[in-house]
Structures are given as structure tokens and as C-alpha cells.
Design an enzyme around this catalytic site. Structure first.
Site, PDB file in Angstrom:
ATOM      1  N   ASP A 180      21.010 -13.386  15.353  1.00 52.77           N
ATOM      2  CA  ASP A 180      20.475 -13.892  14.095  1.00 52.77           C
ATOM      3  C   ASP A 180      21.107 -13.069  12.962  1.00 52.77           C
ATOM      4  O   ASP A 180      21.681 -12.004  13.185  1.00 52.77           O
ATOM      5  CB  ASP A 180      18.947 -13.782  14.091  1.00 52.77           C
ATOM      6  CG  ASP A 180      18.313 -14.755  13.093  1.00 52.77           C
ATOM      7  OD1 ASP A 180      19.024 -15.266  12.204  1.00 52.77           O
ATOM      8  OD2 ASP A 180      17.098 -14.999  13.203  1.00 52.77           O
ATOM      9  N   GLU A 199       4.746 -21.467   2.863  1.00 50.20           N
ATOM     10  CA  GLU A 199       4.906 -21.113   4.278  1.00 50.20           C
ATOM     11  C   GLU A 199       6.392 -21.206   4.540  1.00 50.20           C
ATOM     12  O   GLU A 199       6.990 -22.266   4.438  1.00 50.20           O
ATOM     13  CB  GLU A 199       4.108 -22.037   5.206  1.00 50.20           C
ATOM     14  CG  GLU A 199       4.230 -23.523   4.905  1.00 50.20           C
ATOM     15  CD  GLU A 199       3.438 -24.399   5.900  1.00 50.20           C
ATOM     16  OE1 GLU A 199       2.908 -23.873   6.885  1.00 50.20           O
ATOM     17  OE2 GLU A 199       3.379 -25.609   5.652  1.00 50.20           O
TER      18      GLU A 199
END
Lengths: 623, 623
Positions: free
Chosen positions: B236, B438
């Protein structure tokens, strides 16, 4: 009894505490006298603002670009109908919060002195005559002509107020009488004389050492003495607090409050009048002056029919809010606000079968439609959406952000823009600023330069994209979106068409498309000079009019005040100073604004009139 | 030669410096070998992202709610067509920047373990079977089935990754084998077996003490050993840097890089691999391992046809980008993603002549259409715009912001909402969250709780508005917009209809309106459990599945996993474990998802199939 007599009778029954409580923007109820709470702070710069869904007309600077007095009156009438309709409902439901009343802090008639001023787009531009005449129509449209007043208009910011935003709370302007009367007070004087506005808002800044909201010279000698103003005076929000906080002329809020009241301020937007009782108890304010102020305020509330049973405006139904008739008026206003500055090679109107690349950060941005001090629309048409309504053959790419350069994580938007541009027959570039980059608060574009912009140049990322697209050699229609002048010298030279689109209201994209595709002819004219570069601008803090605006600028602008093309071929023949024959020799029916200038000795707008003239038709205008 | 042999032959010609340079996401050109620069970092979670205009499909969680494998394949095929079409053009023009390639960091197949996780809406929900089967279709649709690969898919984040966002860079999860294999690795295993994804992205967090992007256990023993993965592994973005910065397992970037490479990481998104040469020179990495990694990367580039003349995907024309066929598919996907949870008193479909009050912060917000990791659409239809396309009889008010309460300067939006609600026949409330509340970065809603949300309750300002509107006694259609469960117990009890609308894509408002007005029947089902309150949730940092998801939750949800109504009356008759007769006894043609469960011993989704079934029709589904 007159409204004034009714007010006097009511105020006579109040205790001193009750009187003082009414001089604050959020005036509480006085239940024993049947007086409901009322909040004086309400906004409707270009449509009822901050009070739910409402018709969002073009920003003020765009409405000025129409040079259309009648349209301005119609728009203001629509605004006051919506304001009243909502107020009638608020009254029934007992809502008395901020922005729910009918005493409006609009219009802003400051002179757009320097293009870097962030709030310039709230004004009607750089010319006092244009400003005064349009403000007169706006105020008349707001206030109505009945027995009662529909809503109350406030001329702001009185006076000599036009940045810098970052220092506005303590700034002093030393100004001579020529500039003061010829430029800064001219529109106030005209509008007071011709429209009888309910109120004046004192500015944050000081003039010749006196803070405007507490200036004997400005409020008593000039405003009431020379200009004959008879309404009430309110301070800008926090302007009285500023007197000790920033101007440092007083030491305490009580002193500031006393200074303001004693010099003619009747109502305080802000908090300093919480200290009025302290000032009164110390003997700094006479009760007679308090009675005068409170009576002025209640005279206005009586005039607005707040205590009447027969006010004709109480019957305005809620259905007028955001209604179809207002949408149609809004679209017409937006169409007339768009200014065509160049059109060569028959590029406009666009062919409907052309493959169109629409590129730029303003293309699909709702923010640029609404300006500031805005309401919320139930329908927005972005520039892109307007163009798409005419053509299925549209390729859209944002191309770049307004000013932010991509960091290592962010996409390279201009690559995609180049691809679609190559695949198109014509490029419509929608560039410029948005209201976050020129405004009242901190802006994104020029962070440390609060509200204002540092430069009239296009932001760097937009310039770079422009250069890349230009190299493709495709026809370019450059749509500059901004509330102010940007330096468009290159665009004037390079592009086939240049359009100035001031923040054009919720339906602005439809209006632009109607013009791009020839559904209607453009008819806007520039209400400000478009300078060539930052080098043309005097120091921002210099309030002298020397070398500012079309009247006094000695250089060569890129586009001049009053400039604006139609799709037709209009010829003016002046037979004397006040009479002109207008002939439409072209193929398009069009709206057309005739500007009458005088030379005193500099060129100066004297009057203007907008007409509709069909192809082949002649009309005579007499001033 | 196989792609691997071609890669081996090319890598054999590289110097060690050249090899190491290719293991970074922004791999530079090696001109002497004819290798162009390439950026491995590209996104297409629900449409080509961050690369200009593209079709913006519903957010991943919404696509999961369709329970439709075939549609997922169609959408992924459309996405890879657009990606390839743009790449083909980029290649011609020499653009090799981030987001312009064909190795995609999608899909996100983490299990949506806890509803507070900000990135949960990027996933396919809480069920491993649903996730694995949909991911398989998505990967197949991306990668194509030709001689070459259309684009490369990456399964992320491997593994056991689901917040908290604020500590993700140094978080460790201790997990037992049951939860690891049954829940967290299940979808990875299924998808690797059935779709042969090109790549796996190692997560930021550690599992049982080993950072995922540098874990021998996770990458070698499990991924390649047990799951049979044969593609390449990437970290990542910044995950290798995290090993010394946050996990503190190493002291330097060079040590982190060596640890990652030695344990199976082939490509670094981020910057730590700048130190590979240092690690190599210190003897920490064998050249054989470097050859293996670089060969894997070039094998993929050969498989993608980057060095071929006969790649069938080179012919995909630019015209497929944002084309009408994809818009139609997008609308269909959006319609199927919307979940009807309650419908009483014949409230839905709405009567077209009803006076409709549309209220709420999500009603006219483009942001809720796009989710995150999104592209830019050329056309958006907000929920309000969709409803307006069916009715002229719509009153709109925002009513409140998502979570901010008005300060003294700001309008009281709920007053206006009450007024229009009173004037309506039915209220459509569009409430919930937006992707700023979110997500991955800091959010607005729960400032100090980076990315995640603190609570599954509706924000206070929305609750207050809801209570006020409810008191009016009007019929209410409650449209909850969010990428996750919110606590809707009150709405389930009070409202006539409840609809869950996951971030529904650029045309989501049209899709919602098509359902509201009965143009099509809803057919979505919940891919996550809707819990009743925060009290139902275990500690956010607890990765045990105990009392989580429909499988293990022992309480009573408000709405259950798999729940979702149609407008028709569908009866399922199971004749054996694998055969079901579906009969449409109602009046509406509809899509319908059949869910097959097994009990092991807990209830567990085994398979699902979506069919179109006309009113009066019967169909048999065999699993």
C-alpha cells in the site's frame, strides 16, 4: 397618526432598558407592549439570501452588466415578493431568527475602486452614475410603492469602503472632497434623493479619522445635512466593536457604543450595544438621543406594517417563492448580464453539430453561479449543463483546478483536457475565479491576503493549461468567469471569441448556452475596466481616484468600461446630446443598451437606457 | 515465448540500478532497452478514477447491494474499456503520470467488520461469500479473457484491514486461524482461485506482529503457499515506509525495504524503495530475489501487451469513455443498488400529482453520488434533480447541514423545511452521511477520529430536524444516504417508507426517482447488518468476529443482512437445497436476488443469483 407618531407613542411607553434593547440587531420581544422579537439582520443582495430556497439571480456585478434599469426593478420586486412571502409565513409560525425578517442589508453600492477588492462583485461596478441609477431601481423594487413598505432597503457601506479586507476593521481613508463627492458619495446621494431608502449601513473603516459608524461628519453633517437622508442608520456587523478593538479611538465597548449613538448610529449589528446601559448610566448618552434612535427604528417597523392589519403585502402568498415566473425573469437577467467582448471568424453562435470540448474549472461548478450573499436554488444549471442542453456532441474535462497544482497524489487533469481538445472542432474554455477566491472571508487563492486577490492575472495552473490548449490551433471561445476584471490581453489577442461571465445566477449555464448557440443575442456591457496587468494598478490602499476607472485611467485597458457586443449590427446616430436613433442593421433581434456620456472634462456616464430592437428596425431614444 | 520468458529475457539485460528502479510505483524509462516510463498507481474502484471524465458507477458498497454477479461483470468490463481507451491515448501522447496506467489498485475486498470504519463503503460489505463472488466478477471484467490482459486488477488490502484509520500505519492485529481463514482471507482465496488477479496489495497494518507488506507468513506461506497466488505483490502507498516510521520493527528505510522485498513484496507504492540500492549494497537483498520481483512486474507488463503490436485492447477507441451505453448501464446498476426496507400504507410508488417536500442535506448534494476513489462525471443527477424530473410539484429545502449546527451568523435552515413540509402531501427526507464524513482522510463529522465515524447515530442536527418534521404527522419517505449502517430504529418505526441509498453514482438521483415513482421496482439487498445502536458494537479495535455481522451478532438488528423489498410479491419455494422456484404474484416486473444460505452451524451465505421476473411469471433457479 403617521408612522412616526405611532412610533413615538409606543416608545413613550418603554422603559430605558426596553428602549436600549431595541437598538440591537436581535431586538427582543417586549411582551407587555405587544412587541414581538425582531431580527434586523437580513440579506438579499441578488435574491433572498440565507433563508432557504429562493430564486438566485446573477451576482450584483452581473446585474450591473445588464445596464438595464427596468430589469433591475423587476428583479428587486421579485426578491421583495419572495422575502415578504417567507416573512408572512415566519410571522405565522413565530420564527424571528436572523435572515427571516424584512429589513435587508442590501444593496452594496460601494464603488469598485480596485479590481483586487474581494467584495467588488457585490457592487454595481466602478461608475457612480451606473451604480446610483441601478441602486435606485433596486431600492424601489424592494420597498414597493404602497401605503406600507414591502421590505426595507439599506444602502451600504457608507462610505468610502472598498478594501483591503484584511485591515477593514481598523482602516482609515484620508480623502479629499472631490473624490468623496464625485465618486464615493455620488451613488448614495442619487439613491437617497430618488428612492428614499429606509436605512444606511455605516462602514467598518474610518474616513478622515472618524469611524464611519460613529462619525459626526459622515452621519450628521453629510448624510442627514447635505444628502437629506431621513431613515435610520445601522452599523456594519461589529463595526461599533471595532472602534475600541481596532480603530483604538475608544478604550471600552461602552465608550464605542456612546460614540456611535451620539454621532447618529441608531442600530447596532454586532454586540457593542450590549454596553449601552453602562454608557447611559454613566451619563454619556442623553435619553433624547435614545428616543430619537428607537423612534426611527419603530417608525420603520410601523411603515413595514408589522403592527397593522391592513398591510397589502401580508397577502403575498408563499407560492411566489422560487416560482416559475421568477425563474423566467432570472434567466432573462442572466442572459443580459453576459458580455461578449470579441467574436471573430464567425465562431459564435456555435454550430449545433460541432464537436465541442468544454474545458476548465468553472465549467461544471455550481459555486460560480451563486456568487456570495446568496440564497439556495432548487435548480442549478452549470455552464456545462447549459451547453449539454443544446448538443449531444460535448466532451468535458475539468483540465485543472482553479489554482491548486496537483501534488504527487493528485491527477494531472490537463492531460485529459488536451486529449478531448484534440478531438474537438471548437474549445469552450471556462476559466477564471470562483467566489472562494474573491470575497469577504479568507480565500483559497491568495491565502494570506484575506478575501482580496493579490493579482488580476489568471492563476498559474490555468495559464499553463491555456497555453497548452492554444498550441493545438483549434478555435477557442474563452469564457472568463469572475466577479471582477482579470488580465485578458492574451485571450483578446489569441481567441476567436471572448465572453465575460460574471457569477450569473442559478440558471447562468442556461443563459450562457442560449448565447453560445444563438438562441439570444448577448447585450451585456462591462461595468468595470479590464486592465492589462497588475502594473496598471495604483497601490491597493490608495483611495485617490487618480489613474483608476475609465474616468481617470491614463493607460490602455484590454477591455473598456461599457464595452460589449451583440450578434447584430447596431448603429447609433446622435442628433443632439439627448437624442439618439438606434438602427439594427444586422440579422439578430437583440437587447441593446445606449450609453450617454458627458465630458466634465473627463468622460463620464450621464445616463443609459436599454431597448429591445428587432433586426431591420430603428428606434429613437430620448434622455 | 511466454510472457514470463519475455520478461526474463528483458530483465537479464538490466543493470542492478535499472532493476531496482523498476520496483517503484513511478518506474522510470530505460531508454536503451526501449522501456518507457510507467506509473503502476492507478485507481478504478467504481469507475476509472482520478483520470478525467469517466463513467462514475455506484460506490462499491452499492454495487454489492445489487447482489448481481452479471451486472458486476458488465460494469467492470465497461470500466476496463474506459481505462484502456484512455491508456491507448496516453500512450500515443506519451503521458505516463499517476492514474494514467492500466494496473489498477482495485477492488477493495476487505470485510466490512465494523460499521464505524470510514473506508467500509469501498468494500462489498460484511460477507466473505458475497465479497469473493462479486470481486471475482469485477476482476474478470477488468482483466478480460483475451490473449493479453485488458487491465490488471489488484486485490486489496491484504489482509485483515478495516480500521481504525487513525492508527492504520502502525496497527497490529492478533488474530486466530478461524477468523483469519473463515472471514478475512476467504474472499481473497475465492477470488485468487476463480479470477486469477494480477496483483495483491499488502496492507498497512501488521498481522500477528508482521507488517503485511513485509510478512513471510502472509505473503509466502499463505498467499503463495496456501492460496496459490502467482501474480505480483505491491505495498500500500507508504506501507513499507511505515515499517520503521510506525511499526518500529526496523530502524531505517533501507532495512524496511530489505525486509519487504525479502518477504515477498515486489513493488513499492511510496518512497521506501528509494533505499533499495543501499540495502542491496549492504548485502541485505540477494540479486536473485530482485530478479524474481522485477521479472514478475515485467511479466505483467508483457501480459498487458505493453510491448506488443497485436494486443486486441489497443484498438478500444476513445469514444467508449463516458459513452451512452455506459450511462445506461450505470443507471441500471444504480437502480439495483437501492434497497427498499419498509413500504407501508401504499406510500410508494409516489403519486405523480402529490405535492412533495424534498428535505435534507443529501437531497441536492453531488458529493453523495460519487463516494470516494471516484472519477468525474460529465453529468450528475442529484436526488432532488431526479425527483424534479418526474414532478413539477416539488418543494425543496436543505433543512440542515450534515452535522454543523448554525452559529450566530448562519441561517436556521430547519425553519424553512418545516414550512414546506407543512405545505406538502408527503415528505421525502434525504438524510445521512456524505463521503467527507466516512472515508480515508480526516473527516468533518468526527474531527479527531480520522476517517472513521464515532457513532452510527444520525448526526444531532439531522435528528432534531427529523423529530420536528415527524411531529407534523405527514407521510414520510426516509431515504438514508450513507456508505454504511446507520441506526434507523426510529425511522423503521415511524416512517411510511425507508430506503437505503448507498452512494449511488453520478446518475443516482435518476435511479432513486425511477424507484420512488414506480418506473422500476427496487431490488437491492443490504450487504451489511444495520445495528440498532452503538451499544451493539464491540470495541472498534477488536478484530474477533464475535458478535459481528449477521453470522455472529447475537442481538436484534434494525435491518438484517440480505434484507430488501421489491414492489411486487415474490414467493420462493425451495424444492431441495439447491433448487428454488420463484413466483411473482404481484403487479410489478422486477429484478430479484435469490440468496442461498447454509448453516455451518451459523447461518452463512453460500451463493446468490439475480433474475428478472415479470408479474405473474415463475422461474426456477438451480445453484
Amino acid at each position: 397618526m403617521t408612522f412616526k407618531e405611532q412610533a413615538q407613542a409606543l416608545v413613550a411607553q418603554m422603559t430605558i432598558e426596553e428602549k436600549l434593547s431595541q437598538m440591537k440587531h436581535d431586538a427582543p420581544a417586549i411582551e407587555r407592549l405587544g412587541i414581538p422579537a425582531y431580527n434586523w439582520w437580513n440579506e438579499c443582495l441578488h435574491g433572498l439570501a440565507r433563508n432557504g430556497t429562493a430564486t438566485v439571480f446573477p451576482q450584483a456585478i452581473g446585474m450591473a452588466a445588464t445596464f438595464n434599469k427596468r430589469r433591475m426593478f423587476e428583479v428587486a420586486s421579485a426578491i421583495s415578493d419572495e422575502t415578504r412571502a417567507k416573512y408572512n409565513e415566519h410571522k405565522k409560525q413565530g420564527f424571528t431568527e436572523i435572515y427571516q425578517g424584512i429589513t435587508m442589508c442590501s444593496p452594496n453600492i460601494n464603488i469598485f475602486r480596485d479590481p483586487r477588492w474581494g467584495r467588488g462583485h457585490e457592487t454595481y461596478g466602478e461608475d457612480p452614475t451606473l451604480t446610483g441609477m441601478l441602486a435606485t431601481e433596486f431600492v424601489k423594487g424592494l420597498q414597493g410603492e404602497g401605503k406600507y413598505r414591502k421590505v426595507a432597503a439599506t444602502l451600504k457601506h457608507y462610505a468610502v469602503h472598498s478594501g483591503p479586507e484584511g485591515v477593514r476593521h481598523g482602516f482609515n481613508v484620508d480623502i479629499d472632497d472631490k473624490d468623496l463627492y464625485e465618486t464615493y458619495l455620488n451613488a448614495f446621494a442619487y439613491c437617497i434623493k430618488n428612492a428614499n431608502p429606509a436605512a444606511i449601513m455605516g462602514a467598518y473603516n474610518a474616513v478622515n479619522g472618524e469611524p464611519c459608524s460613529a462619525s459626526n461628519t459622515m452621519l450628521n453633517e453629510i448624510l442627514r445635512g447635505k444628502l437629506g437622508f431621513e431613515g435610520f442608520v445601522e452599523s456594519d456587523a461589529g463595526a461599533v466593536d471595532d472602534i475600541n478593538e481596532h480603530h483604538k479611538i475608544t478604550k471600552t465597548y461602552a465608550e464605542s457604543a456612546a460614540l456611535a449613538v451620539n454621532n447618529g448610529c441608531d442600530l447596532c449589528l454586532g454586540w457593542a450595544f450590549d454596553y449601552l446601559m453602562e454608557a447611559y448610566e454613566k451619563g454619556w448618552i442623553a435619553e433624547e438621543r435614545i428616543d430619537e434612535a428607537v423612534t426611527r427604528l419603530f417608525e420603520e417597523r410601523f411603515r413595514l406594517g408589522m403592527f397593522a392589519n391592513d398591510c397589502e403585502y401580508d397577502k403575498i402568498p408563499y407560492d411566489v417563492v422560487d416560482c416559475e415566473a421568477h425563474a423566467a425573469l432570472n434567466l432573462q437577467m442572466a442572459r443580459e448580464s453576459i458580455v461578449l467582448l470579441k467574436n471573430e471568424n464567425n465562431i459564435l453562435p456555435l454550430r449545433r453539430d460541432a464537436k465541442i470540448a468544454v474545458i476548465g474549472p468553472a465549467a461544471d461548478d455550481r459555486m460560480i453561479l451563486i456568487g456570495n450573499y446568496n440564497g439556495r436554488a432548487s435548480k442549478y444549471v452549470t455552464l456545462l449543463e447549459g451547453i449539454q442542453s443544446y448538443s449531444k456532441n460535448v466532451l468535458f474535462e475539468q483540465g485543472c483546478d482553479y489554482w491548486k497544482e496537483p501534488n504527487v497524489w493528485q491527477e494531472r487533469k490537463n492531460n485529459e483536457a488536451l486529449i478531448v481538445a484534440q478531438r474537438s472542432d471548437v474549445i469552450v474554455m471556462c476559466m477564471g475565479l470562483n467566489p472562494n477566491m474573491e470575497g469577504e472571508g479568507d480565500d483559497d487563492y491568495s491565502d494570506s491576503f484575506s478575501g482580496d486577490k493579490r493579482s488580476i492575472e489568471l492563476p498559474k495552473v490555468q495559464k499553463e493549461l491555456y497555453q497548452k490548449l492554444k498550441k493545438l490551433g483549434k478555435p477557442i471561445v474563452f469564457v472568463n468567469v469572475s466577479g471582477s476584471c482579470l488580465a485578458l490581453g492574451e485571450q483578446k489577442q489569441d481567441c476567436d471569441a471572448v465572453i465575460q461571465c460574471f457569477y450569473p445566477g442559478a440558471l447562468g449555464g442556461q443563459a450562457l448556452a442560449d448565447i453560445l448557440f444563438g438562441e439570444c443575442s448577448p447585450s451585456g456591457r462591462l461595468p468595470v475596466t479590464f486592465y492589462a496587468s497588475d502594473d496598471d494598478l495604483p497601490d491597493f490602499e490608495d483611495y485617490s481616484m487618480k489613474n483608476r476607472t475609465y474616468k481617470f485611467f491614463t493607460g490602455m485597458p484590454v477591455f473598456s468600461f461599457g464595452e460589449g457586443l451583440t450578434y447584430s449590427d447596431i448603429v447609433e446616430e446622435w442628433t443632439d446630446d439627448n437624442t439618439v436613433k438606434i438602427t439594427n442593421n444586422g440579422d439578430y433581434d437583440t437587447m441593446y443598451s445606449v450609453l450617454q456620456y458627458e465630458y466634465i472634462p473627463h468622460k463620464s456616464l450621464k445616463n443609459f437606457e436599454k431597448i429591445f430592437i428587432k433586426a431591420g428596425e430603428s428606434k429613437t431614444v430620448r434622455f
